[in-house]
Write an enzyme that holds these catalytic residues in place. Structure first.
Site, PDB file in Angstrom:
ATOM      1  N   SER A 149       0.819  -1.222   0.000  1.00 27.23           N
ATOM      2  CA  SER A 149       0.000   0.000   0.000  1.00 27.23           C
ATOM      3  C   SER A 149       0.849   1.266   0.000  1.00 27.23           C
ATOM      4  O   SER A 149       1.522   1.557  -0.969  1.00 27.23           O
ATOM      5  CB  SER A 149      -0.985  -0.020   1.171  1.00 27.23           C
ATOM      6  OG  SER A 149      -1.565  -1.290   1.317  1.00 27.23           O
ATOM      7  N   HIS A 172      -3.361  -1.652  -4.369  1.00 25.25           N
ATOM      8  CA  HIS A 172      -4.835  -1.693  -4.363  1.00 25.25           C
ATOM      9  C   HIS A 172      -5.365  -0.268  -4.255  1.00 25.25           C
ATOM     10  O   HIS A 172      -4.618   0.649  -3.925  1.00 25.25           O
ATOM     11  CB  HIS A 172      -5.321  -2.571  -3.207  1.00 25.25           C
ATOM     12  CG  HIS A 172      -4.942  -2.063  -1.857  1.00 25.25           C
ATOM     13  ND1 HIS A 172      -5.768  -1.281  -1.100  1.00 25.25           N
ATOM     14  CD2 HIS A 172      -3.799  -2.185  -1.139  1.00 25.25           C
ATOM     15  CE1 HIS A 172      -5.164  -0.971   0.028  1.00 25.25           C
ATOM     16  NE2 HIS A 172      -3.955  -1.501   0.028  1.00 25.25           N
TER      17      HIS A 172
END
Lengths: 268, 70
Positions: A149, A172
């Site tokens: 992330s 993501h």
């Protein structure tokens, strides 16, 4: 009555207080004669040694000075709110002054950034990434275990990045937590937040925006989410990370960058 | 606006309740910023160092778990 009550009170005191005080006092003298005597001796024997080691350790430290400093980013990157204590966190209020110190200290010639993070606060992560990017000294990052992330922009922020063959990176979409008030405005805000991350990653690595967004919104790769998990070699293949390697490769590269910088400094 | 978290950790895990806060504090000892656990009076147990200097991590008296007197 008076005498009686007084006596009674005294008796209560006598019954209550001494038992509380005496019990712990009595307990240790009873136990040592039974068995723990040898253990007591052992601790007595060991204690001075430990103390001596501690003292020797303190005075015998070789004055080793490293021209390379190392910054480890672990667990959650903590932002403006303190996370509950079960989280292992890296706080930006620690890292940013350290980055300033590394930048200012003339004895430090380069910095190694080691990542094993699950992500965290976008703003704090981007702040750290920008500081690493803007550092006046050569920087090399190394992703070990995981750089997920918000760890992705931090990993690509340095001059050169490495990933361990077994390390993974998860890409993501940015999600919002908690209550959403004003859905269109919030979605727009999130979109812009996400763009900041995408922009930073694209500018500081060899991955194309198209490719990065494709990885970010890929379906079917993550069981509970959209996105992609890329392992070591794949991160290098898609241009996100520069090279596969671990500590020796990272330090060798950093030394090379330091030498190059020193040579340039000599010419100018 | 709340902080936006960009993490793979489930939000329920991050904000899980019923967890005891450790008796941790941050101090500067021997010129190094570190996280310590208060044990008793002036005794503190080292949890982790925040230093960027790799040499600090080789100091035997600053290893995690060591008790320091302040």
């Amino acid at each position: 009555m008076y005498y009686n009550s007084g006596f009674f009170n005294k008796k209560i005191h006598a019954a209550n207080l001494p038992t509380k005080v005496q019990n712990p006092k009595q307990a240790p003298p009873i136990t040592p004669p039974v068995a723990p005597k040898p253990s007591k001796r052992k601790t007595k024997n060991i204690k001075p040694e430990i103390e001596a080691i501690k003292e020797l350790g303190e005075s015998n430290i070789p004055t080793y000075k490293s021209n390379i400093h190392c910054m480890t980013i672990i667990g959650q990157v903590e932002g403006h709110t303190i996370l509950p204590p079960q989280n292992k966190t890296t706080k930006y209020e620690h890292l940013i002054p350290q980055l300033v110190a590394v930048d200012q200290n003339p004895d430090i010639e380069g910095m190694l950034v080691i990542l094993n993070t699950v992500g965290g606060d976008v703003e704090a992560g981007l702040a750290i990434a920008e500081m690493i990017k803007g550092l006046s000294k050569p920087t090399v990052s190394l992703v070990l275990g995981g750089g997920h992330s918000i760890g992705v922009p931090i990993a690509v922020a340095s001059n050169y990045s490495f990933i361990a063959p077994t390390a993974t990176m998860t890409i993501h979409p940015v999600r919002l937590t908690g209550l959403v008030i004003g859905v269109p405005a919030t979605l727009d805000y999130l979109e812009r937040m996400q763009d900041r991350v995408v922009q930073f990653v694209v500018e500081n690595s060899n991955i194309t925006e198209e490719n990065f967004r494709e990885l970010m919104f890929k379906m079917g790769d993550l069981s509970r989410d959209i996105g992609t998990v890329i392992v070591g070699k794949d991160a290098v293949k898609c241009g996100l990370i520069d090279e596969l390697g671990t500590i020796s490769e990272a330090t060798a590269k950093l030394k090379q960058l330091i030498e190059e910088k020193n040579l340039q400094g000599g010419i100018h | 606006m709340d902080d936006v978290l960009y993490t793979i950790m489930p939000i329920s895990t991050i904000f899980e309740e019923d967890t005891k806060p450790g008796n941790y504090q941050e101090i500067i000892y021997d010129g190094i910023q570190m996280q310590v656990e208060h044990i008793h009076l002036n005794k503190f147990k080292i949890i982790r160092l925040y230093s960027t200097d790799p040499a600090d991590y080789l100091k035997t008296y600053l290893q995690p778990g060591e008790i320091i007197n302040i």
